[in-house]
Design an enzyme around this catalytic site. Structure first.
Site, PDB file in Angstrom:
ATOM      1  N   LYS A 172     -46.400 -11.913 -25.477  1.00 48.05           N
ATOM      2  CA  LYS A 172     -46.945 -12.601 -26.334  1.00 48.05           C
ATOM      3  C   LYS A 172     -47.607 -11.831 -27.695  1.00 48.05           C
ATOM      4  O   LYS A 172     -47.381 -12.242 -28.733  1.00 48.05           O
ATOM      5  CB  LYS A 172     -48.195 -13.515 -25.731  1.00 48.05           C
ATOM      6  CG  LYS A 172     -47.532 -14.579 -24.637  1.00 48.05           C
ATOM      7  CD  LYS A 172     -48.682 -15.365 -23.695  1.00 48.05           C
ATOM      8  CE  LYS A 172     -47.656 -16.098 -22.815  1.00 48.05           C
ATOM      9  NZ  LYS A 172     -48.320 -16.922 -21.527  1.00 48.05           N
ATOM     10  N   GLN A 178     -54.526 -16.934 -19.581  1.00 46.70           N
ATOM     11  CA  GLN A 178     -53.384 -16.695 -18.993  1.00 46.70           C
ATOM     12  C   GLN A 178     -53.281 -17.129 -17.518  1.00 46.70           C
ATOM     13  O   GLN A 178     -54.542 -16.698 -16.982  1.00 46.70           O
ATOM     14  CB  GLN A 178     -52.681 -15.240 -19.096  1.00 46.70           C
ATOM     15  CG  GLN A 178     -51.669 -14.839 -18.124  1.00 46.70           C
ATOM     16  CD  GLN A 178     -50.308 -15.336 -19.030  1.00 46.70           C
ATOM     17  OE1 GLN A 178     -50.269 -15.378 -20.230  1.00 46.70           O
ATOM     18  NE2 GLN A 178     -49.576 -16.004 -17.904  1.00 46.70           N
ATOM     19  N   ASP A 187     -51.613 -23.695 -25.706  1.00 48.09           N
ATOM     20  CA  ASP A 187     -50.844 -23.915 -24.628  1.00 48.09           C
ATOM     21  C   ASP A 187     -50.500 -25.508 -24.310  1.00 48.09           C
ATOM     22  O   ASP A 187     -49.644 -25.828 -23.664  1.00 48.09           O
ATOM     23  CB  ASP A 187     -51.728 -23.299 -23.346  1.00 48.09           C
ATOM     24  CG  ASP A 187     -50.833 -22.169 -22.713  1.00 48.09           C
ATOM     25  OD1 ASP A 187     -49.538 -21.969 -23.266  1.00 48.09           O
ATOM     26  OD2 ASP A 187     -51.354 -21.225 -22.196  1.00 48.09           O
TER      27      ASP A 187
END
Ligand code: NAD
Length: 281
Positions: A52, A96, A119
């Site tokens: 990322k 995460q 997200d």
């Protein structure tokens, strides 16, 4: 032989367009920033976070990875999110997953303000997807829709079958397919006679996490087969689909690696840029 929906090529094209959007923002003196929080030492998460960061760097997005020890408390993590919510340099905040077991994942995700929830996991963004309102769409399902559209796969009125009902893949991709007027069936671990469903699918999405789970006899000839799975077998990454056999009868197929996974990171950066564009307005 199936048409390959190539994530590498599609992601490269996407990134070109995204780079131009970042540059356009910079010309207006608007920066784009993504904060990634990693709690603990999970090896797969370390790789994802690194990738990322690399994608952000490529696009000129400021990326900050905040690494916290395994024993971080709920309060410490939520305080950090509060701080990042108020940090104007950060347009996206990503925690995460999976988090260590002692942390309440749902509560952590709720802490991120929906505008910065790149997200798309916040309950408000999930709710918007389910009620047909504009919000932030989860990256993997958004990437899958991008691949289907770029591949000109017919959607309206078609039978779509999703295997898997997770909040991050199965449920949101089912909603996105429904929004495109597919007739959607969600299958899961308690589904009886899975193949009876999958054999009807014009679009089959496999998000299970089991290598070679979807075999050729489960697939309708000509179907678009989207393989979301990431499984490690003998040191190699493979999907959920028995690619070599299914490719012979499918109409379209996504490879693993080089398929859906490539698009996921692209969509994460797109969601971050969209957040910065909203800030600029
Ligand atoms: P998950 O474990 O939360 O969900 C798996 C789903 O599979 C469950 O809903 C379960 O009901 C279903 N399932 C399990 N056994 C089954 C069976 N025998 N028959 C039918 N259904 C069954 O997983 P997830 O987070 O949705 O991820 C699924 C896979 O996709 C994993 O391999 C994951 O690594 C991968 N993934 C890939 C990306 C990407 O960017 N490519 C992103 C997210 C997840």
């Amino acid at each position: 032989m199936a048409i390959i929906l190539d994530g590498k090529i599609m992601a490269a094209e996407l990134m070109e367009g995204l780079k131009a959007r970042v540059d356009a923002l910079k010309e207006k003196n608007v920066s784009v920033g993504l904060a990634v929080i990693l709690v603990g030492e999970d090896p797969a998460s370390q790789v994802y976070v690194r990738n990322k960061g690399k994608a952000c760097e490529e696009l000129g997005i400021l990326s900050e990875t905040i690494r916290l020890p395994e024993n971080t408390t709920q309060k410490e993590l939520e305080n950090l999110i509060d701080k990042l919510n108020q940090d104007d340099r950060m347009d996206g905040i990503l925690v995460q997953l999976p988090l260590p077991r002692h942390l309440d994942e749902a509560a952590v995700l709720r802490k991120i303000i929906p505008e910065k929830d790149v997200d798309g996991f916040h309950i408000e963004n999930a709710g918007k997807l389910f009620t047909g309102q504009t919000g932030v769409t989860a990256c993997t399902p958004k990437g899958i829709m991008h691949m289907l559209k770029k591949g000109n796969v017919p959607l309206s009125g078609k039978e779509a079958v999703v295997i898997g009902r997770s909040n991050i893949v199965g449920k949101p991709i089912a909603m996105l397919l429904l929004n495109e007027n597919c007739t959607v069936t969600i299958c899961h671990s308690r589904t009886q006679d899975l193949a009876a469903h999958t054999k009807n699918a014009d679009i089959l999405v496999a998000a299970v996490g089991k290598a070679k789970f979807v075999t050729a006899d489960m697939v309708k000839p000509g179907a678009a087969v989207i393989d979301v799975g990431i499984n490690r077998v003998d040191g190699k990454v493979v999907g959920d689909v028995d690619y070599a056999e299914v490719e012979k009868i499918a109409g379209y197929i996504t490879p693993v690696p080089g398929g859906v996974g490539k698009m996921t990171i692209g969509m994460l950066t797109e969601n971050t840029i969209e957040s910065a564009e909203r800030k600029a307005q």
